[in-house]
Design a protein around this motif. Structure first.
Motif: not given
Length: 312
Positions: A164-176
């Motif tokens: 249920g994330v708004k608009d299907g986008v995130f304000e932070l993504i952590y990639d490792y």
């Protein structure tokens, strides 16, 4: 932080080559569509999880503590002046340790995993450790955020409907991608690892495109990448494949586009090329004060970089 018996069982501590052989043998019976069962069985047994560090990334903690002037806080300011918590994503979250860390800083966090048993391990670990000092609230005014663990394929959209994330986008993504599993290649496992250093360079355009799609087009939204391994010779192959800063720069500046490499595995840089549609811009780049041991040299010097990206 000590692990409880329910959270972690005694591990098979094998040398690297033996560990790789163990995993290759395990996945011989779980190839193709059975790969999820293979992951589930490893998590179910709980005695061979060499990627499972049981503590959050020191580099992520350093970023949140010492580079807030770049990444901001967990509070999102909306155009009308109201605020809400930023929504964060940790793809391939393992036991969820980085999810718990981000939650403690006030983010509403989604931890994504391919294995249902891994998600069960996340839920158990979270219940057992949420009151420990490591995951205590870092900002009393903001409070702790929420967490949600979900089973899904990073490159598919079905899991977005679950969270249920708004608009299907995130304000932070952590990639490792870290540890032993980033050094394995068999039965298509690299496709499942999904993240930068674990992928053959031919797969990186899809990674960059997906990151561009999932990151909110907002100047307050950040993709945080822990760049590893940065000093591995390009012709050494992989995984993990050589992942110098210029490789991240080329792919995230041209999401979804083929980026040329030399026969030796060196990324070709064209400083005159225009950025592609959906391009991300690097707004921060540094060596963290600390990182996992695999990201250090024999003298303890940090080789990893942290990079921070936003939509242009």
């Amino acid at each position: 932080m000590a692990a409880t018996a329910a959270t972690r069982q005694p591990q098979k501590d094998l040398p690297l080559e033996e560990s790789r052989a163990y995993l290759k043998n395990h996945f011989k019976d779980h190839s193709g569509a059975k790969y999820k069962d293979g992951w589930d069985k490893l998590w179910q047994a709980g005695d061979f999880l060499p990627w499972d560090r049981m503590v959050p990334s020191p580099a992520l903690a350093d970023t949140l503590n010492n580079h807030s002037h770049v990444v901001g806080s967990a509070k999102l300011v909306l155009p009308d002046g109201t605020t809400r918590r930023k929504q964060a994503l940790v793809p391939g979250c393992g036991r969820g340790v980085d999810v718990m860390l981000l939650q403690s800083y006030g983010y509403d966090v989604v931890g994504l995993e391919i294995s249902a048993k891994a998600v069960e391990a996340c839920e158990t670990y979270a219940r057992e450790t949420e009151n420990e000092e490591l995951y205590g609230c870092k900002d009393e005014k903001l409070g702790k955020g929420s967490r949600k663990f979900v089973v899904g394929d990073f490159y598919a959209d079905e899991w977005l409907d679950k969270v249920g994330v708004k608009d299907g986008v995130f304000e932070l993504i952590y990639d490792y991608t870290v540890s032993l599993f980033s050094e394995l290649s068999f039965n298509g496992l690299l496709i499942l690892l999904q993240f930068f250093c674990a992928m053959n360079p031919s797969m990186r355009p899809a990674w960059a495109n997906r990151m561009s799609t999932l990151l909110a087009p907002n100047p307050q939204a950040n993709l945080i990448c822990l760049e590893f391994p940065t000093n591995k010779p390009p012709n050494a192959g992989g995984p993990p494949y050589s992942s110098p800063p210029k490789a991240y720069m080329e792919h995230l500046s041209h999401p979804g586009e083929d980026v040329p490499y030399t026969a030796e595995g060196e990324v070709k840089v064209n400083p005159l090329a225009d950025s592609g549609p959906g391009a991300l811009e690097r707004v921060g780049h540094w060596h963290p004060t600390d990182t996992h041991a695999i990201g250090k040299d024999t003298e303890g010097k940090v080789n990893d970089y942290v990079s921070v990206w936003r939509h242009r």
